[in-house]
Design a protein around this motif. Structure first.
Motif, PDB file in Angstrom:
ATOM      1  N   GLU A 535       0.834  -1.204   0.000  1.00  0.00           N
ATOM      2  CA  GLU A 535       0.000   0.000   0.000  1.00  0.00           C
ATOM      3  C   GLU A 535       0.873   1.260   0.000  1.00  0.00           C
ATOM      4  OE1 GLU A 535      -3.665   0.557   0.165  1.00  0.00           O
ATOM      5  OE2 GLU A 535      -3.255  -1.303  -0.920  1.00  0.00           O
ATOM      6  N   GLU A 536       1.964   1.234   0.753  1.00  0.00           N
ATOM      7  CA  GLU A 536       2.840   2.407   0.810  1.00  0.00           C
ATOM      8  C   GLU A 536       3.518   2.640  -0.538  1.00  0.00           C
ATOM      9  OE1 GLU A 536       5.253   5.661   2.187  1.00  0.00           O
ATOM     10  OE2 GLU A 536       3.253   4.838   2.607  1.00  0.00           O
ATOM     11  N   ILE A 537       3.993   1.571  -1.165  1.00  0.00           N
ATOM     12  CA  ILE A 537       4.625   1.728  -2.481  1.00  0.00           C
ATOM     13  C   ILE A 537       3.589   2.190  -3.495  1.00  0.00           C
ATOM     14  CG2 ILE A 537       5.803   0.500  -4.350  1.00  0.00           C
ATOM     15  CD1 ILE A 537       7.112  -1.268  -2.239  1.00  0.00           C
ATOM     16  N   ALA A 538       2.352   1.702  -3.393  1.00  0.00           N
ATOM     17  CA  ALA A 538       1.283   2.167  -4.284  1.00  0.00           C
ATOM     18  C   ALA A 538       1.006   3.648  -4.068  1.00  0.00           C
ATOM     19  CB  ALA A 538       0.023   1.338  -4.056  1.00  0.00           C
ATOM     20  N   ASP A 548      -6.293   0.789  -7.955  1.00  0.00           N
ATOM     21  CA  ASP A 548      -5.969  -0.623  -8.147  1.00  0.00           C
ATOM     22  C   ASP A 548      -4.780  -0.774  -9.087  1.00  0.00           C
ATOM     23  OD1 ASP A 548      -7.992  -1.378  -6.479  1.00  0.00           O
ATOM     24  OD2 ASP A 548      -9.463  -1.679  -8.101  1.00  0.00           O
ATOM     25  N   GLU A 549      -4.687   0.130 -10.068  1.00  0.00           N
ATOM     26  CA  GLU A 549      -3.554   0.083 -10.981  1.00  0.00           C
ATOM     27  C   GLU A 549      -2.240   0.323 -10.234  1.00  0.00           C
ATOM     28  OE1 GLU A 549      -6.283   1.706 -11.411  1.00  0.00           O
ATOM     29  OE2 GLU A 549      -7.202   0.965 -13.272  1.00  0.00           O
ATOM     30  N   ALA A 550      -2.274   1.263  -9.262  1.00  0.00           N
ATOM     31  CA  ALA A 550      -1.068   1.541  -8.478  1.00  0.00           C
ATOM     32  C   ALA A 550      -0.698   0.342  -7.630  1.00  0.00           C
ATOM     33  CB  ALA A 550      -1.287   2.769  -7.604  1.00  0.00           C
ATOM     34  N   ALA A 554       2.684  -1.671  -7.820  1.00  0.00           N
ATOM     35  CA  ALA A 554       3.507  -1.876  -6.630  1.00  0.00           C
ATOM     36  C   ALA A 554       3.854  -3.351  -6.468  1.00  0.00           C
ATOM     37  CB  ALA A 554       2.771  -1.357  -5.399  1.00  0.00           C
ATOM     38  N   ALA A 555       2.855  -4.207  -6.672  1.00  0.00           N
ATOM     39  CA  ALA A 555       3.105  -5.643  -6.549  1.00  0.00           C
ATOM     40  C   ALA A 555       4.109  -6.110  -7.596  1.00  0.00           C
ATOM     41  CB  ALA A 555       1.785  -6.409  -6.687  1.00  0.00           C
ATOM     42  N   LYS A 556       4.000  -5.545  -8.789  1.00  0.00           N
ATOM     43  CA  LYS A 556       4.934  -5.917  -9.847  1.00  0.00           C
ATOM     44  C   LYS A 556       6.359  -5.490  -9.501  1.00  0.00           C
ATOM     45  CE  LYS A 556       5.648  -5.486 -14.836  1.00  0.00           C
ATOM     46  NZ  LYS A 556       5.133  -4.906 -16.110  1.00  0.00           N
TER      47      LYS A 556
END
Length: 562
Positions: A535-538, A548-550, A554-556
Motif C-alpha cells: 500500500e505504501e509503495i502504491a 488498483d492500478e497503483a 507496486a506488486a509488480k
C-alpha cells in the motif's frame, strides 16, 4: 552496523525506538512527515551540530541514543579507546540537547567532548545526500578510497614506515650539523675552558669536603689555646699533682697509727690523683688532635676560592664543574669527530631517501593501476543511472605540499588524488564537486560506492533522497545499486522512489500523527510488511488516492525486486 536508534523530544518526535538490521532499509513517507528530522536527530547522536531549536516545544531537553555493534579492531573502537573509554560490547552513542543550546555527549555512558563523539561517529556512519557528500569533497579521502579499492594498505604502510625513517635520518643529520657548526663557532672558547677546568681538575663532592675541613681547622685554632691552658693547670708548673702526691705519702706513713681516721682520706687522694692523670691524658690527646698546619688551612681556602671562582665564571654550581669539564671535553671530541659522523649521517639519509623513493614509486604504480580499474568500474555504473554520456576519471598528480630540501612526497606517498568527471562529450572535465550538479553528484557518488563495495566505507551508509529527480529506469538502477551495497554494508535510504522502496530488505514508513489527545503533532515510524508495504509503495506511485492500478504496479515492482 546500527542496531538501535532511540529519539526523545526532538522537534516533532515525541518518543521513538527503532531497531535496524543488515541490508537495505528504506524510509518513506509524505513530504513534511519528518524524514529529515529523523536524519537530523541521527546526525546529532553522531556528533553533528546541535541547536536548542531541535528540542521539542515545551521540553527542557531532547535526547538521541544510537547503538552500534562494530567488529573488534574497528576504527570506531580504536577512536573510543584513544579517549580512554570502555570498548567492550556495543558502542552506545548518546547526545543530550538542551533547549538553551547547551549539549552533552556520552559514549558507553561516559562523558566525552563533541569532537570525540564526532570522531567515533564518522568511523561508524557516512551520511550522503545531494549537499552532503563529504567523501567526495576532500582529495585526501579520494586517495584513501583509491588505496582501499586497490588493496594498497600494505604498500601504504611500508611507504609510511620508510617516510618515518627518512624523517628520522633527516632529523639526525640536521641536529648533528647544527651541533658541529655550533662547536666550530666556539672552538677557541671550548679549548680554553677545557684546558682551564682540566688544570683545576674539580672532583665530585670536593667543595663540601673542603668546606668541612676548613671549618674544622678554624674551630681547632680557636680551642687550642684553651686546651693548652687547661693542660698547664693539670700538668704544668701550677699542677696540684706534686702537692697531692706529697700529702698522700705523709698520710700513708701515718696510716698505721690511726687507720680509721686516715684510710678514707688516702682513698680520696688516690682517686683525685687518678682523675688528674686521666685529665692530663685527655688534654694531651686533644692538643694532638687540634694541631694543624696554618699553611694547610691557607691551601684549603685557596682551593675553595679557585673552585668558586670557576663556578661563577662558567655560570654553574661547583658540584657541576666536573660534569661541565666532561661536556667541554665531549664537545671538543665531537668537533674532532664531527666531519666523519656528518658523512655517515648524510649517507644514512641518502639510503633512507632511496628506500622511501622506491616504496613511493611502487605505491605510485599500484595507484595508477587501481585508478584505471576504478575508472572503468565507476564509468560502467553510470549508463543505468542516466549518466551514459559521462566519464569518471581519477587524476593522479605529484603532491605540491613540499618543504624545501626534503624528499618529494609525504607519509602516504607522492601523489595527490582527485576524482574528476566529464558530464558530456566535448565538455571540460573537472573536479567532481565543481562539475556535477546536485542530482548528478549523488548518482556519481552512488556509482563510486558501488564500485568500492565494502572497501573504504563506514559500516553504515545513509542516503538522503539520493534518487531525487530520478524516475523510471534511473530510479530502478539506483534501487538495484543500493540493494547491492546492502549486501556488503548496512544501508539506510530516505527515498521518494517506489523503485528503490521495492528493493528494500526493511521498509519503514514515517508519518505525522496527532499526539497528546490531539494537542500536538508527532512523527511516528512504523515497519511495514506485506500488504502494508504494498500500500505504501502504491501511494508513492499514485499519490494520495491509491488506485488498483497503483497496487498492481507496486506488486509488480516488489515481485521484480525479489
Amino acid at each position: 552496523m546500527l542496531v538501535q536508534l532511540a529519539i526523545r523530544d526532538i522537534v516533532l518526535i515525541d518518543r521513538l525506538e527503532l531497531e535496524f538490521g543488515p541490508g537495505l532499509t528504506v524510509l518513506t513517507g509524505e513530504t513534511g512527515a519528518g524524514k529529515s528530522i529523523l536524519l537530523d536527530a541521527f546526525s546529532l547522536a553522531l556528533g553533528g551540530r546541535g541547536d536548542g531549536s531541535l528540542v521539542r516545544s515545551g521540553q527542557g531537553q531532547g535526547q538521541v541514543v544510537a547503538i552500534f555493534d562494530p567488529p573488534p579492531g574497528h576504527p570506531a573502537r580504536l577512536a573510543a579507546a584513544e579517549q580512554g573509554l570502555d570498548i567492550e560490547g556495543d558502542l552506545i552513542l548518546r547526545r543530550a540537547q538542551m533547549a538553551d543550546g547547551r549539549s552533552r555527549a556520552f559514549v558507553n555512558d561516559q562523558p566525552v567532548s563533541i569532537q570525540a563523539l564526532r570522531a567515533i561517529g564518522d568511523a561508524l556512519v557516512e551520511i550522503h545526500g545531494q549537499h552532503d557528500d563529504r567523501a567526495l569533497v576532500d582529495p585526501n579521502v579520494h586517495r584513501a578510497l583509491l588505496d582501499a579499492f586497490g588493496n594498497n594498505g600494505a604498500l601504504v604502510a611500508k611507504t609510511r614506515a620508510a617516510h618515518a625513517a627518512l624523517r628520522e635520518a633527516e632529523k639526525d643529520l640536521r641536529e648533528e650539523t647544527a651541533a658541529v657548526e655550533a662547536a666550530r663557532k666556539e672552538a677557541d672558547y671550548l679549548g680554553f675552558a677545557h684546558a682551564e677546568l682540566a688544570k683545576l681538575s674539580p672532583r665530585p663532592g670536593e667543595e663540601e669536603a673542603l668546606a668541612a675541613q676548613r671549618t674544622a681547622m678554624q674551630q681547632a685554632e680557636k680551642v687550642s689555646g684553651d686546651l693548652r691552658d687547661a693542660h698547664d693547670s693539670v700538668a704544668g708548673d701550677g699542677s696540684p699533682l706534686s702537692t697531692l702526691s706529697a700529702a698522700l705519702r705523709r698520710l700513708e706513713r701515718r696510716q698505721p697509727q690511726a687507720p680509721h681516721l686516715i684510710d678514707p682520706a688516702i682513698r680520696a687522694l688516690d682517686s683525685a690523683l687518678n682523675a688528674l692523670e686521666l685529665a692530663e691524658q685527655a688534654l694531651d690527646q686533644a692538643l694532638r688532635d687540634a694541631e694543624f698546619d696554618p699553611r694547610a688551612l691557607e691551601q684549603v681556602e685557596e682551593r675553595l676560592f679557585a673552585l668558586r671562582a670557576a663556578a661563577r665564571k662558567y655560570g654553574a654550581p661547583v658540584e657541576r664543574l666536573p660534569a661541565l669539564a666532561e661536556k667541554f671535553a665531549a664537545d671538543l671530541a665531537a668537533l674532532d669527530a664531527g666531519e666523519a659522523r656528518l658523512v655517515a649521517l648524510a649517507k644514512a639519509r641518502e639510503a633512507a631517501e632511496a628506500d622511501y623513493r622506491a616504496r613511493a614509486a611502487e605505491l605510485t604504480k599500484a595507484r595508477q593501476k587501481a585508478a584505471s580499474a576504478l575508472d572503468r568500474a565507476v564509468t560502467a555504473e553510470l549508463p543505468p543511472l542516466k549518466l551514459e554520456r559521462a566519464v569518471f576519471s581519477t587524476q593522479i598528480a605529484t603532491d605540491p605540499d613540499q618543504s624545501p630540501g626534503q624528499a618529494r612526497g609525504g607519509p602516504e606517498g607522492a601523489e595527490r588524488v582527485e576524482f574528476w568527471v566529464q558530464t558530456n562529450p566535448g565538455a571540460r572535465p573537472g573536479p567532481l564537486m565543481k562539475v556535477a550538479s546536485g542530482g548528478e553528484l549523488s548518482r556519481f557518488m552512488l556509482a563510486l560506492k558501488v564500485a568500492l563495495a565494502d572497501k573504504g566505507s563506514s559500516p553504515t551508509l545513509v542516503f538522503d533522497e539520493i534518487d531525487s529527480g530520478a524516475g523510471g529506469a534511473a530510479a530502478d538502477a539506483i534501487g538495484q545499486r543500493l540493494a547491492r551495497l546492502g549486501a556488503k554494508v548496512q544501508v539506510l535510504s530516505v527515498t521518494h522512489a517506489p523503485q528503490v522502496a521495492a528493493r528494500a530488505t526493511t521498509h519503514m514508513r514515517i508519518s505525522k500523527d496527532l499526539a497528546d489527545k490531539g494537542a500536538r503533532a508527532a512523527t511516528q515510524v512504523a515497519p511495514l510488511q506485506d500488504e502494508h508495504r504494498r500500500e505504501e509503495i502504491a501511494r508513492m506511485i499514485s499519490g494520495a488516492k491509491i488506485t488498483d492500478e497503483a497496487r498492481a504496479a507496486a506488486a509488480k515492482l516488489m515481485n521484480g525486486a525479489e
